[in-house]
Design an enzyme around this catalytic site. Structure first.
Site, mmCIF file in Angstrom:
data_model
loop_
_atom_site.group_PDB
_atom_site.id
_atom_site.type_symbol
_atom_site.label_atom_id
_atom_site.label_comp_id
_atom_site.label_asym_id
_atom_site.label_seq_id
_atom_site.Cartn_x
_atom_site.Cartn_y
_atom_site.Cartn_z
ATOM 1 N N SER A 93 -6.512 -9.988 5.806
ATOM 2 C CA SER A 93 -6.064 -10.553 7.025
ATOM 3 C C SER A 93 -5.432 -11.465 7.106
ATOM 4 C CB SER A 93 -7.266 -10.342 8.288
ATOM 5 O OG SER A 93 -7.719 -9.009 8.159
ATOM 6 N N LYS B 87 0.751 -1.122 0.093
ATOM 7 C CA LYS B 87 0.171 -0.061 0.200
ATOM 8 C C LYS B 87 0.811 1.261 0.097
ATOM 9 C CE LYS B 87 -3.514 -2.744 2.186
ATOM 10 N NZ LYS B 87 -4.744 -2.673 2.860
#
Ligand code: PEP
Length: 244
Positions: free
Chosen positions: A204, A9
């Site tokens: 996750s 990211k």
């Protein structure tokens, strides 16, 4: 072949990305269990691309534009990404859909990536309310149809699709392996004409839960955010070592 992609990211600049790559290369002893792709921010692509050449790591980017040049301030041309060594592109990530209004243009990005010799990792996934309303599959189906419109299966050979339920991204919650298996099976059925299709699970994924997804026949890999940001954790995830 198994595919594990780390989405960094907007977390590491050039120096930190390089440091993370060094840490990974110290820990990853070829041959790897599968392909491992690192997706640093755009500003780090050239540096990381140079470093991972002739190593077991591959380079990915987090977004691409659908034109290869012109007056498009701030965008990333697929051929420029390719020049930096990019082999994979995350396309249609839920953060781009939610924060930057992406949607209708995603199919053009998929097509442009393929034309530049870059394998798309197309992200699809439902919101929590959509899952609770029993609409998880119809939502994902619509995203697939919209994102791949006009692209014949033969053009899509080797495509990777990441099933990422939005409510599981960065939250510590995951889909149950059964739900992930079901969605992956539906995606595979929908795209059965695409040869070499790989379906990843994302949301996750950590060293402690990766096994539950990777052992499913329908799942070929993982798209990993938070757990890819530290070399030690990402390496454990790649080798599926639960204990540090
Ligand atoms: C992602 O960014 O695609 C992702 C799955 O993030 P995380 O692993 O942190 O949930």
């Amino acid at each position: 072949m198994e595919l594990i992609a780390g989405n960094w990211k907007m977390h590491h600049g050039g120096r930190d990305s390089l440091q993370l790559v060094e840490g990974l290369l110290e820990r990853l002893i070829a041959p790897l269990p599968g392909e491992v792709v690192v997706c640093p921010p755009a500003t780090a692509l050239f540096m990381v691309g140079d470093r991972v050449q002739d190593t077991p790591l591959q380079l990915g980017c987090q977004n691409l534009f659908y034109e290869n040049g012109g007056a498009f301030t701030g965008e990333i041309a697929p051929i420029f990404a390719r020049e930096a060594g990019v082999r994979y592109a995350i396309i249609g990530h839920s953060e781009r859909r939610a924060l930057f209004g992406e949607g209708p243009e995603i199919y053009r990005k998929v097509q442009a990536a393929i034309e530049a010799g870059i394998t798309p990792i197309l992200c699809v996934g439902e919101q929590l309310e959509e899952r609770e309303d029993g609409r998880a599959w119809p939502v994902v189906l619509e995203q697939l149809q919209e994102s791949l419109q006009g692209l014949p299966p033969e053009k899509l050979a080797g495509l990777a699709v990441a099933y990422e339920p939005v409510w599981a991204i960065g939250t510590g919650q995951t889909a149950s392996p059964e739900d992930a298996r079901y969605m992956a099976a539906r995606i595979r059925e929908e795209l059965k004409a695409v040869s070499g299709l790989r379906i990843l699970y994302g949301g996750s994924v950590k060293p402690d839960n990766v096994d539950g997804f990777m052992e499913l026949e329908e799942i070929d890999g993982a798209l990993v955010g938070g757990a890819s940001l530290k070399a030690e954790t990402f390496a454990r995830l790649i080798y599926r070592e639960k204990k540090g």
